[in-house]
Design a protein around this motif. Structure first.
Motif, mmCIF file in Angstrom:
data_model
loop_
_atom_site.group_PDB
_atom_site.id
_atom_site.type_symbol
_atom_site.label_atom_id
_atom_site.label_comp_id
_atom_site.label_asym_id
_atom_site.label_seq_id
_atom_site.Cartn_x
_atom_site.Cartn_y
_atom_site.Cartn_z
ATOM 1 N N THR A 164 4.434 68.332 48.904
ATOM 2 C CA THR A 164 3.431 67.471 49.532
ATOM 3 C C THR A 164 3.436 66.094 48.868
ATOM 4 O O THR A 164 3.401 65.038 49.516
ATOM 5 C CB THR A 164 2.028 68.117 49.361
ATOM 6 O OG1 THR A 164 2.146 69.517 49.545
ATOM 7 C CG2 THR A 164 1.027 67.537 50.331
ATOM 8 N N MET A 165 3.557 66.168 47.521
ATOM 9 C CA MET A 165 3.553 64.917 46.757
ATOM 10 C C MET A 165 4.787 64.065 47.108
ATOM 11 O O MET A 165 4.697 62.864 47.317
ATOM 12 C CB MET A 165 3.560 65.261 45.270
ATOM 13 C CG MET A 165 3.261 64.117 44.350
ATOM 14 S SD MET A 165 3.042 64.713 42.668
ATOM 15 C CE MET A 165 4.683 65.245 42.271
ATOM 16 N N LEU A 166 5.930 64.752 47.201
ATOM 17 C CA LEU A 166 7.169 64.031 47.522
ATOM 18 C C LEU A 166 7.104 63.471 48.956
ATOM 19 O O LEU A 166 7.525 62.324 49.200
ATOM 20 C CB LEU A 166 8.372 64.966 47.393
ATOM 21 C CG LEU A 166 8.792 65.328 45.973
ATOM 22 C CD1 LEU A 166 9.832 66.429 45.989
ATOM 23 C CD2 LEU A 166 9.331 64.107 45.248
ATOM 24 N N GLU A 167 6.550 64.279 49.877
ATOM 25 C CA GLU A 167 6.432 63.823 51.263
ATOM 26 C C GLU A 167 5.537 62.587 51.342
ATOM 27 O O GLU A 167 5.841 61.613 52.038
ATOM 28 C CB GLU A 167 5.844 64.944 52.143
ATOM 29 C CG GLU A 167 6.831 66.030 52.490
ATOM 30 C CD GLU A 167 8.060 65.510 53.213
ATOM 31 O OE1 GLU A 167 7.889 64.679 54.119
ATOM 32 O OE2 GLU A 167 9.187 65.888 52.824
ATOM 33 N N ALA A 168 4.455 62.631 50.553
ATOM 34 C CA ALA A 168 3.507 61.493 50.550
ATOM 35 C C ALA A 168 4.203 60.229 50.072
ATOM 36 O O ALA A 168 4.025 59.134 50.634
ATOM 37 C CB ALA A 168 2.326 61.822 49.651
ATOM 38 N N ALA A 169 5.040 60.375 49.052
ATOM 39 C CA ALA A 169 5.771 59.224 48.515
ATOM 40 C C ALA A 169 6.736 58.677 49.563
ATOM 41 O O ALA A 169 6.873 57.455 49.723
ATOM 42 C CB ALA A 169 6.536 59.649 47.269
ATOM 43 N N ARG A 170 7.404 59.618 50.243
ATOM 44 C CA ARG A 170 8.369 59.193 51.253
ATOM 45 C C ARG A 170 7.650 58.455 52.391
ATOM 46 O O ARG A 170 8.144 57.439 52.912
ATOM 47 C CB ARG A 170 9.122 60.389 51.819
ATOM 48 C CG ARG A 170 10.202 60.870 50.867
ATOM 49 C CD ARG A 170 10.911 62.089 51.388
ATOM 50 N NE ARG A 170 11.759 62.662 50.338
ATOM 51 C CZ ARG A 170 11.760 63.930 49.971
ATOM 52 N NH1 ARG A 170 10.944 64.788 50.560
ATOM 53 N NH2 ARG A 170 12.546 64.330 49.018
ATOM 54 N N VAL A 171 6.471 58.960 52.782
ATOM 55 C CA VAL A 171 5.681 58.313 53.845
ATOM 56 C C VAL A 171 5.293 56.895 53.414
ATOM 57 O O VAL A 171 5.317 55.945 54.184
ATOM 58 C CB VAL A 171 4.415 59.162 54.181
ATOM 59 C CG1 VAL A 171 3.439 58.406 55.065
ATOM 60 C CG2 VAL A 171 4.830 60.457 54.858
ATOM 61 N N ASP A 172 5.026 56.776 52.081
ATOM 62 C CA ASP A 172 4.665 55.444 51.564
ATOM 63 C C ASP A 172 5.880 54.528 51.442
ATOM 64 O O ASP A 172 5.782 53.397 50.949
ATOM 65 C CB ASP A 172 4.000 55.586 50.189
ATOM 66 C CG ASP A 172 2.590 56.159 50.319
ATOM 67 O OD1 ASP A 172 2.080 56.179 51.454
ATOM 68 O OD2 ASP A 172 2.029 56.589 49.292
ATOM 69 N N GLY A 173 7.065 55.007 51.778
ATOM 70 C CA GLY A 173 8.265 54.169 51.821
ATOM 71 C C GLY A 173 9.179 54.284 50.620
ATOM 72 O O GLY A 173 10.126 53.499 50.472
ATOM 73 N N ALA A 174 8.910 55.280 49.737
ATOM 74 C CA ALA A 174 9.784 55.436 48.556
ATOM 75 C C ALA A 174 11.140 56.012 48.972
ATOM 76 O O ALA A 174 11.195 56.921 49.809
ATOM 77 C CB ALA A 174 9.119 56.361 47.557
ATOM 78 N N SER A 175 12.188 55.444 48.418
ATOM 79 C CA SER A 175 13.528 55.970 48.728
ATOM 80 C C SER A 175 13.739 57.293 47.983
ATOM 81 O O SER A 175 12.967 57.640 47.072
ATOM 82 C CB SER A 175 14.590 54.968 48.288
ATOM 83 O OG SER A 175 14.539 54.848 46.885
ATOM 84 N N GLU A 176 14.812 58.020 48.327
ATOM 85 C CA GLU A 176 15.101 59.287 47.642
ATOM 86 C C GLU A 176 15.351 59.028 46.158
ATOM 87 O O GLU A 176 14.941 59.802 45.305
ATOM 88 C CB GLU A 176 16.338 59.957 48.270
ATOM 89 C CG GLU A 176 16.112 60.506 49.657
ATOM 90 C CD GLU A 176 15.092 61.645 49.706
ATOM 91 O OE1 GLU A 176 14.947 62.368 48.693
ATOM 92 O OE2 GLU A 176 14.401 61.785 50.729
ATOM 93 N N MET A 183 9.289 60.481 40.390
ATOM 94 C CA MET A 183 8.458 61.665 40.599
ATOM 95 C C MET A 183 9.113 62.955 40.080
ATOM 96 O O MET A 183 8.452 63.747 39.408
ATOM 97 C CB MET A 183 8.155 61.803 42.097
ATOM 98 C CG MET A 183 7.497 60.551 42.632
ATOM 99 S SD MET A 183 6.734 60.809 44.180
ATOM 100 C CE MET A 183 5.331 61.770 43.753
ATOM 101 N N ILE A 184 10.377 63.122 40.399
ATOM 102 C CA ILE A 184 11.003 64.390 39.984
ATOM 103 C C ILE A 184 11.248 64.400 38.474
ATOM 104 O O ILE A 184 10.867 65.340 37.775
ATOM 105 C CB ILE A 184 12.309 64.632 40.772
ATOM 106 C CG1 ILE A 184 11.981 64.798 42.254
ATOM 107 C CG2 ILE A 184 13.044 65.859 40.247
ATOM 108 C CD1 ILE A 184 13.162 64.995 43.164
ATOM 109 N N LEU A 185 11.885 63.363 37.964
ATOM 110 C CA LEU A 185 12.244 63.348 36.538
ATOM 111 C C LEU A 185 11.028 63.532 35.615
ATOM 112 O O LEU A 185 11.070 64.372 34.706
ATOM 113 C CB LEU A 185 12.976 62.049 36.192
ATOM 114 C CG LEU A 185 14.498 62.054 36.333
ATOM 115 C CD1 LEU A 185 15.092 60.765 35.773
ATOM 116 C CD2 LEU A 185 15.126 63.244 35.615
#
Lengths: 265, 774
Positions: A164-176, A183-185
């Motif tokens: 959910t957190m990663l999806e939210a970041a992606r929605v906010d325009g963060a690249s992979e 976020m992951i590291l």
């Protein structure tokens, strides 16, 4: 807690106390000798070489292992074939030591396949096991055997990160890439410490292969602390072993403490 | 909820307590050696082996000892109640009417007449067997009626005096063993492995009447009585047969496997006895029983508790008695009884543990001798590397060290292959100086050899046997050889003179040559714990010169032949003997005849080697032998280095065992494993064993037949060996396994040119620096 404390106390703490006691006595006659055993090992060329090689080996292998496995796990994490690849990566762990040793011999011995290829290319043959090249052979063997397992550990850590957190970041325009770095590291920090400890401990297991291929007295660059302990035991140098074990335990304790501080801080 | 919580806490505490108590108990159990004192320690050895509380064991008692007996090939109870002992070689038998206490000599009239009528030793009895009713069967060859068609003659003598001469048997299928049963059937085993049955009740004069079986197997053929039938073995399988069966039954796999293992391990000497219920065997391994078709072999008495385990004597015959006891005859003419005593301990109360990485026949002999003198002590000889599993020297030493550290180590250590210097440095070995002084009061020793390991700290180990590195040369060569360089010079110059095929020293590979040269050069490699680089370099340089000359004219056939022989030894599990076979002078000496070697070099392991050398001197009068030149002088190769555990709780017995080991009785026997260190035993050791001369012959590669008459060394030769060779030996060959392995492994590459000598010296230096630095 009581069973755990009792078990650890009996099987680890008490024997270690005996090791500490033995480090102040002579091996068979049991005479108190103060710090003589400690002085002896620090004047012992074989001990200093073994410590140097062990640190060099761990210092070379751990960064490579951690970085390469992290890269691979990231690739797999974002791949559609992650399940299949995970199984394939664990394959080296399932290969018995005897088979690894056989492969080593087939590849790296004087009459081995690599030298055969060098001859075919009219290049001079190399003594892979009897020269300083043995160190890199050992590093390669360690990486081959442990990368898959480490990748699985990284991926277990990644699996715990909230989608959910990663999806939210992606929605906010963060690249992979941004997701991975920001976020992951940071969320892999607890796994990172576990991986360091496990990988460090696994680095000792490479002794089996080194011993079976090159014997009790291998080329200087792959003469590890386990070679020394094995040889000392054959010579009944238990007093030196005890002193060296106490020193190494102290070193490990200091490193573990430092890692804990990093984890907490 | 609270109740549940309390119950859980109680269970946790109880489990923790159990874990703690059981752990403490486990630790306590392993530490009995250091806590119990006094008389309770008796019988534990250094290992703390608790004394065996189990009762019941077969007790061995000497019943009778025959003088001048030939070969006690059969023991049997006759129907008249007397015990018969059959002496096949002398064609006699002995009868006892007092349960084996005393025997009356009886003769076989026909045979006695024949023996008296022929020339000395002309009649050779191949088989002599008796039936329970006193009937006798014998088969012999009369060599005085020689010629190409020697026949074997067989007779049957009935109790009523009837004498039946059977048809002559062709020598090729002659009878070597026979069994004469109560039912009148005679079973014979021929030299080719054929077993025949013959019924004395019929009137046929053809002994080889009915073939029962034609055996294949390994050739270890034996035959024994089994009720109304026989047991036959071919070294791999056991066959049961009686006249009611159409063919022999070999379905008893357990017995077959036991026979195969026992015969290959302990040699051919085995005797059988059978009752209706069971079959019994006696061999070096011990006394066993087996029920036909049963699932196990039961060990009734271990060889280590009896004469059966003595490697110097062999079991020749046995009988199972009605009361459950046994009589067993040995080739030294002694008959022992074995009776079960339910009141004695299953093993003797006191235990003395002897440990060696490798088997040692002299130690085995001493164990047997010691047992006779100290029946109250059980000597347990444990061999670390038995060859039956994949245990390496390193594994075995680690296991031994664990025991030593726990205070449970063996009392006596056979130190060959062990880290002797480390054990001495750690105070693991007892200083033998005082004990040796006492032992020396009973015998005189070659002090130059016995005290070769003496240091200013003490004498911690002593060799029990030794080999003599020697080289055979020829007056005509006029080569002055005093060290390795002069040896290399001599080999190179001889190679130039002798351009024929063959080697100079008798080696066929780099490894073999290094093994030879290592014998007398290795003491120069180490000095005060430091590696002497110059010595190693000189060793490899001179070895390379010798190798190049040595290999120049070896034919491929010869090299292949050598490989085949060594492959055979490896495949038959005798790979540890390859080095010994390579170094023994016996075989190399014979190679002088076809000129496959010019100056054989190796070591003399005993009289067997010496007799070949001195016999060859009879054929080549200019032949000489001298100590093998090397980088050190006066070098001997120890075989069997003994030390005592300084922490042994059985010190008194350990010292007594050492005394036995170095005593005249044990040292005086030539077991082919080295010369004695006991000077008083030397004469006994060199005593002529056999009056008969024999000749050995073989075919050379070109088809030429060579032969050598083997004679016993003369008194002069024996004295010369003692005075000129043995008295000058004072330096032991380096026995450090790591040093030897490192030098031989790297040295081979230098000799074959795969690496330069400098590179090999560097490699040796690197490995040995680590080893010595540790």
């Amino acid at each position: 807690m009581i069973p755990q404390v009792t078990g650890v106390g009996i099987f680890i703490v008490l024997p270690f106390c005996d090791v500490v006691r033995r480090s102040f006595f002579t091996a068979m006659t049991g005479k108190f000798c103060g710090f003589r055993n400690y002085l002896t090992i620090f004047q012992n060329e074989a001990f200093l070489l073994a410590i140097k090689n062990t640190i060099k080996f761990a210092g070379t292998c751990l960064p490579i292992l951690i970085l390469v496995s992290l890269g691979l796990s990231a690739m797999i994490y974002f791949s559609r074939w992650s399940k299949l690849m995970k199984s394939a990566l664990l394959f080296p762990m399932a290969v018995p030591t005897a088979v690894v040793v056989l492969v080593w011999k087939m590849l790296f011995y004087r009459e081995g396949m690599l030298n055969g290829m060098l001859s075919a290319l009219s290049l001079p043959q190399q003594d892979f096991i009897g020269s300083s090249a043995a160190f890199f052979v050992l590093v390669g063997s360690y990486l081959w055997k442990n990368i898959g397992y480490t990748v699985v550990l990284w991926m277990a850590g990644m699996a715990g990160i909230s989608h959910t957190m990663l999806e939210a970041a992606r929605v906010d325009g963060a690249s992979e890439f941004r997701c991975f770095v920001s976020m992951i590291l940071p969320n892999l920090k607890p796994v990172f410490l576990t991986i360091i400890i496990l990988s460090f401990l696994n680095s000792f297991k490479v002794f089996r292969e080194a011993y079976l291929v090159a014997g009790a007295y291998p080329e200087d660059s792959i003469y590890m602390i386990q070679h020394l302990f094995n040889n000392w035991f054959l010579k009944l140098d238990v007093d030196k072993m005890a002193a060296a074990a106490v020193c190494i335990a102290g070193l490990f304790g200091a490193v573990a403490h430092k890692l804990n501080l990093v984890k907490e801080g | 909820m609270k109740k549940k919580y309390i119950a859980k806490r109680i269970a946790t505490a109880v489990l923790s307590g159990i874990l703690l108590v059981s752990s403490i108990l486990a630790i306590g159990c392993g530490n009995t050696g250091s806590t119990e004192k006094g008389s309770s320690e008796k019988g534990k050895g250094a290992s703390g082996t608790s004394s065996n509380s189990a009762k019941g064991r077969y007790v061995e008692v000497l019943k009778h000892s025959f003088e001048n007996v030939g070969d006690l090939s059969q023991l049997l109870w006759r129907t008249d109640g007397s015990l018969a002992a059959v002496d096949k070689k002398n064609g006699k038998f002995y009868l006892s009417t007092d349960n084996g206490e005393s025997f009356q000599e009886e003769s076989v009239p026909v045979l006695t007449e024949l023996m008296q009528g022929s020339g000395d030793g002309a009649i050779e009895v191949h088989s002599l067997s008796m039936a329970p009713d006193g009937s006798i069967f014998f088969a012999y060859v009369d060599w005085s009626k020689g010629g190409d068609n020697v026949m074997q003659i067989a007779w049957i003598i009935k109790p009523d005096g009837t004498q039946i001469e059977l048809d002559p048997i062709p020598y090729a299928d002659s009878v070597s063993e026979s069994v004469y049963l109560e039912n009148g059937l005679i079973y014979t085993l021929g030299m080719l492995g054929n077993v025949y049955s013959y019924d004395t009740k019929n009137s046929s004069s053809t002994l080889l009447d009915k073939k029962v079986i034609e055996m294949q197997g390994t050739g270890n053929y034996q035959i024994g009585a089994w009720g109304e039938g026989i047991i036959i073995t071919d070294g791999e399988k056991a066959y049961y047969y009686d006249s009611s069966m159409s063919e022999p039954d070999n379905s008893d796999e357990i017995f077959g496997e036991f026979l195969a293992k026992e015969l290959s391990k302990n040699g051919l000497s085995m005797a059988f006895a059978a009752t209706k219920e069971s079959i019994y065997t006696a061999s070096q391994g011990g006394l066993y029983s087996h029920v036909k078709g049963g699932s196990m072999m039961e060990e009734l008495l271990s060889g280590t508790f009896s004469c059966m385990g003595d490697p110097t004597i062999s079991v020749t015959a046995m009988t199972a008695n009605e009361d459950g006891s046994f009589f067993i005859a040995y080739d030294n003419g002694e008959i022992y009884s074995y009776t079960y005593d339910a009141n004695v301990s299953a093993t003797p109360e006191e235990v003395l543990q002897v440990y060696g990485l490798y088997d040692n026949i002299t130690v085995r002999q001493a164990v047997s001798r010691f047992r006779k003198d100290h029946p109250e002590v059980y000597v347990k000889f444990e061999v670390g590397i038995s060859g039956e599993d994949s245990v390496t020297a390193s594994d075995a030493i680690q296991a031994l060290n664990t025991r030593l550290l726990a205070g449970e180590g063996p009392d006596v250590l056979l130190l060959d292959g062990m880290p002797i210097d480390s054990y001495i440095e750690k105070g693991m070995l007892e200083d033998l100086s005082a004990n040796m002084e006492k032992i020396k009061q009973e015998s005189s020793f070659y002090d130059n050899i016995l005290e070769a390991y003496n240091t200013k700290e003490g004498l911690f180990c002593v060799p029990i046997r030794f080999y003599i590195p020697a080289i055979l040369t020829n007056e005509e060569y006029k080569k002055d050889m005093s060290d390795l360089k002069s040896l290399a010079d001599a080999v190179v110059s001889l190679r130039e003179e002798k351009s024929e095929e063959g080697t100079i020293l008798g080696s066929y590979s780099a490894e073999e040559l290094l093994q030879i040269l290592y014998l007398t050069s290795s003491p120069a490699f180490l000095e005060k714990g430091k590696l002497k680089e110059d010595s190693i370099k000189e060793f490899l340089t001179e070895s390379k010169r010798i190798f190049d000359a040595e290999q120049q004219n070896i034919t491929e056939e010869r090299r292949e032949g050598r490989k085949r022989m060594e492959t055979f030894l490896m495949e038959s599990g005798k790979n540890t003997k390859i080095e010994m076979e390579r170094l023994r002078l016996q075989t190399k000496t014979i190679d002088l005849l076809p000129k496959e070697v010019w100056m054989p070099a190796g070591y003399l392991t005993g009289m067997d080697d010496l007799k070949y050398v001195t016999s060859m001197k009879g054929q080549i009068p200019t032949l000489q032998y001298q100590p093998m030149p090397g980088q050190s002088e006066g070098v001997f190769t120890p075989n069997g280095i003994i030390g005592l555990n300084a922490k042994s709780k059985e010190k008194e017995n350990a010292v007594a065992f050492l005394n036995t080991l170095l005593g005249k009785d044990v040292q005086g026997v030539d077991l082919g494993d080295g010369f004695p260190v006991n000077a008083d035993a030397y004469e006994l050791y060199c005593k002529k064993l056999d009056d008969s001369l024999y000749s050995t012959s073989f075919e050379g590669e070109d088809g030429t037949l060579y032969s050598l008459d083997i004679t016993w060394p003369s008194e002069e030769e024996i004295s010369t060996l003692k005075d000129t060779m043995i008295s000058g030996l004072h330096v032991p060959t380096q026995t450090d396994a790591v040093l030897k392995d490192t030098i031989l492994t790297a040295g081979q590459l230098a000799l074959t040119g795969e690496k330069t000598i400098e590179d090999c010296v560097d490699e040796i230096k690197q490995k040995m620096s680590l080893y010595l630095a540790e």
